[in-house]
Design an enzyme around this catalytic site. Sequence first.
Site, PDB file in Angstrom:
ATOM      1  N   GLU A 195      -1.365 -44.483 -12.619  1.00  0.00           N
ATOM      2  CA  GLU A 195      -0.220 -43.664 -13.015  1.00  0.00           C
ATOM      3  C   GLU A 195       0.559 -44.090 -14.338  1.00  0.00           C
ATOM      4  O   GLU A 195       0.871 -43.142 -15.323  1.00  0.00           O
ATOM      5  CB  GLU A 195       1.226 -43.725 -12.054  1.00  0.00           C
ATOM      6  CG  GLU A 195       0.850 -43.266 -10.750  1.00  0.00           C
ATOM      7  CD  GLU A 195       1.955 -43.011  -9.660  1.00  0.00           C
ATOM      8  OE1 GLU A 195       2.975 -43.184 -10.187  1.00  0.00           O
ATOM      9  OE2 GLU A 195       1.649 -43.017  -8.625  1.00  0.00           O
ATOM     10  N   SER A 261     -17.907 -49.818  -3.350  1.00  0.00           N
ATOM     11  CA  SER A 261     -18.743 -50.124  -2.082  1.00  0.00           C
ATOM     12  C   SER A 261     -19.703 -48.935  -1.893  1.00  0.00           C
ATOM     13  O   SER A 261     -19.522 -47.787  -2.487  1.00  0.00           O
ATOM     14  CB  SER A 261     -18.014 -50.488  -0.808  1.00  0.00           C
ATOM     15  OG  SER A 261     -17.292 -51.379  -0.861  1.00  0.00           O
ATOM     16  N   ASP A 333      -4.772 -42.193  -2.397  1.00  0.00           N
ATOM     17  CA  ASP A 333      -3.535 -42.450  -3.289  1.00  0.00           C
ATOM     18  C   ASP A 333      -2.335 -43.026  -2.547  1.00  0.00           C
ATOM     19  O   ASP A 333      -1.543 -42.422  -2.116  1.00  0.00           O
ATOM     20  CB  ASP A 333      -3.172 -41.129  -3.808  1.00  0.00           C
ATOM     21  CG  ASP A 333      -2.159 -41.117  -5.079  1.00  0.00           C
ATOM     22  OD1 ASP A 333      -1.510 -42.202  -5.193  1.00  0.00           O
ATOM     23  OD2 ASP A 333      -1.668 -40.011  -5.529  1.00  0.00           O
ATOM     24  N   ASP A 336       2.816 -45.010  -5.223  1.00  0.00           N
ATOM     25  CA  ASP A 336       3.520 -44.130  -6.199  1.00  0.00           C
ATOM     26  C   ASP A 336       4.484 -45.166  -6.809  1.00  0.00           C
ATOM     27  O   ASP A 336       5.272 -45.864  -6.353  1.00  0.00           O
ATOM     28  CB  ASP A 336       4.281 -42.896  -5.503  1.00  0.00           C
ATOM     29  CG  ASP A 336       3.605 -41.825  -5.326  1.00  0.00           C
ATOM     30  OD1 ASP A 336       2.635 -41.597  -5.805  1.00  0.00           O
ATOM     31  OD2 ASP A 336       3.956 -40.931  -4.462  1.00  0.00           O
ATOM     32  N   ASP A 521      -2.226 -32.482   1.007  1.00  0.00           N
ATOM     33  CA  ASP A 521      -3.070 -32.901   1.899  1.00  0.00           C
ATOM     34  C   ASP A 521      -4.263 -33.413   1.141  1.00  0.00           C
ATOM     35  O   ASP A 521      -5.466 -33.575   1.887  1.00  0.00           O
ATOM     36  CB  ASP A 521      -3.508 -31.926   2.923  1.00  0.00           C
ATOM     37  CG  ASP A 521      -2.170 -31.578   3.709  1.00  0.00           C
ATOM     38  OD1 ASP A 521      -1.291 -32.363   3.954  1.00  0.00           O
ATOM     39  OD2 ASP A 521      -2.004 -30.308   3.855  1.00  0.00           O
TER      40      ASP A 521
END
Length: 819
Positions: A195, A261, A333, A336, A521
């Site tokens: 961010e 990974s 995510d 924030d 979503d």
Amino acid sequence: MIRIFRWLLRIFGALVCLGLIGLGIGYWFLARSLPDYSEDFTISGLSAPVEIVRNSNDVPHIFGSSDADVFRALGFAHAQDRLWQMTVLRRTAQGRLSEIFGERTLATDAMMRRLDLYGIAQRSVQAQDEQTQAALRAYADGVNDWIRQINLGARGRGAPEFFLFSNEIAAWQPADSIAILKLLALQMTSKAQDEVLRARMSLILSPEQLRDILPDDPQAPVMALPKYSELAPGVVPQYTPIRMAEDPLSPFHAAPFAGASNAWAAAPSRSAAGGSLLANDPHLPFSAPTIWYLARLTLSTGSVIGATIPGMPLILSGRSDGLGWGLTTAYVDDQDLHIEELSADHPGEYRTPDGWAPFRTERSIIQVKDAAPVTITLRWTDNGPVLPPSQFDAGTVTPPGHVMSLSWTGLQENDTSMTAAMGLMRAHDKTEAMEAGRLYVAPAQNLMLADQDGIALQTVGAIPARDARMPAQGRLPSPGWQPENRWQGIQPYENNPRQVDPPSGMLGNTNNKTVDRPFPDHVSFDWGDTERIQRWLSLMDAREVHTRESFIEAQQDTVSTTMRTILPLIGADMWFTGEAAPEGTPERMRQRALELLAAWNGDMNEHMPEPLIAQAWLSALQDRLIRDELGPMADQFAHIEPVFLERVFSDTDGAAAWCDVVQSAEKETCTDMARESLDDALLWLSEHYGRNIESWRWGDAHQATHDDPVLGNLPVLRYLVNIRQSTSGGDDTLNRGLTKARGPDPFLNVHGAGYRGVYDFADPDSSVFVTATGQSGHPLSRFYDDLGGLWRRGEYVPMSLDPELARAAAVGITHLTPP
């Protein structure tokens, strides 16, 4: 004169003898901490005798009559081999590194105190179910059993490092294990850094340029974003370089180093032998010893075997008789940043949707070795802890009169991730495993599963529920007092991505995008891979059915899709052009390099010069393309960005404009930039490796740096504790070897698969696994680096649950007996 010479000779001989005696005494003291794997111990509190059978690779197979005894023995074994590593991990989570390392780790300690990871871990102990609490207590007892043996038995303080640093070892607590899991979660997310980076870029680039340099996955449409200057008025672009966490003890890592990974699985219908297959290789920063430790536990629900992390009573990736599981970073995510406005009249207050509110504050004292204690003030808002301006360079995008706070799923109170991981070990099939994942919070992972009947992929971990009206969509720091920017809780577990028994019979994840859903979503905008998944698809589609060997072959694959895609684009106007140049000239070196690359198949083989030429060329090219627009901020893009280069040289949406140097009068073409970058790269390579191109080796530059994070930089000792190996692979190969990308040795391999496992349910005991160094953390142990050679050569050791096989080649059997 002869007499003087004789006396000098005697003095020299005496000094040599004294030196040898000193070395012998030093070795004796250091060797005292090497455990005897055949020694027996009387342990109070055990319900019955326990056996720890160490096979020929020092993998402990633990046999006990109760789960509590088995977990206690695992704690004992972990402490025998990795006590120093466990102590450092615990101190990191507690914010107490500076007590032994001094001012070097003060910033890390301060940040860990601000996050309060250890406090949250302590408060989370009671949130675990009864079985998990019992396991945590038993494991802690086992660690403390070994600490007690050290204190009573003159065992060299437990590890050589304790002779150089504080040898005070506090008793292990159940919260310590939870804190290490939270530390792992912190290490495997970089969304806050992302961010800040996006905000800094938006202040100096146009929306079109921002789309080029920080592109979304090319398989999805680009989402429109507001300008950061509109979200945070008053912010002035700052060009100070991003400060990367260079200290290996720091748990904060930028995006390329924040966890990766590979995992893939084949259903019985796609297996040659008719049983499910699963392969997993988690990617983390390299160290000596590796973070991974192999073990087998005999539990009441069945035996499990696989990879543990010392400090936790968990098999994180492994198998039982009927179920195999592996993990990849999900790139959810989960963070924030919020811009919090300070009250001009009351500095201790910040703005909320309901008006001004006081910060929750606390003072914390950090003890610093060889320096005065440092007192810091911790502050929290409703959105999360307040960050110092230096953390993630958040201060460069924070308006005057504001501070930055962090929302992160890992800060959730009553975190039940440990219970979820325990439930996974006890699960008998993929359905039970997916249900266990319901309690998982952080780190967010893709759980790859295979049982006797089929395969599944389930994302586990908390995904924030965001307001659809959130302007920045979680991609930029946003005003924390606006209700639409605040989290609305956690999404239901049923919303997490899931695939069960797909018609193709194959599942795979290389940190690539798992779903394409609109905000809110969406799961994530930024994913960890766009290239490895392409190579995986081609390898899987090349066979109708797969075997254990084909899965191993894929794990070891070193062909770079990036090189195969980008090199023809950037060299389109350079191949086979011009007359042959005289030997010894830069033009002739360029022609020879192009000849080699034209015949190359993209295999990042350690014995070849082509990978070194290509990597240096693309690195120089990317820097030349962006340096004039970004200035010092170009340092943040040290790793090759394949999508960016493809956009530029395909002129996608006018991205070829990056080829023109803004400050110059002439208009440069992309061919000009490619040619000049190749010359720059060849000059640098010839200065470092000589002028004979054919003698260059990728492996000489791409050495795996299994370095001791504490002793690895000390003179002399570094040669005893660091493990360096020539390796194949690269940033975007399935056999991933992420380059350092900075400093005098930019191509060192610093991040990759410290553990590899392949599980075959047609014949479970033919499953295999390996780690990158060895089981022991003691540099004098023969098990310190014995697995490293196998790992480098792409070999494995048997992953068998057959107790007789373990006993047949045991290097020692430890008996723990109650009084």
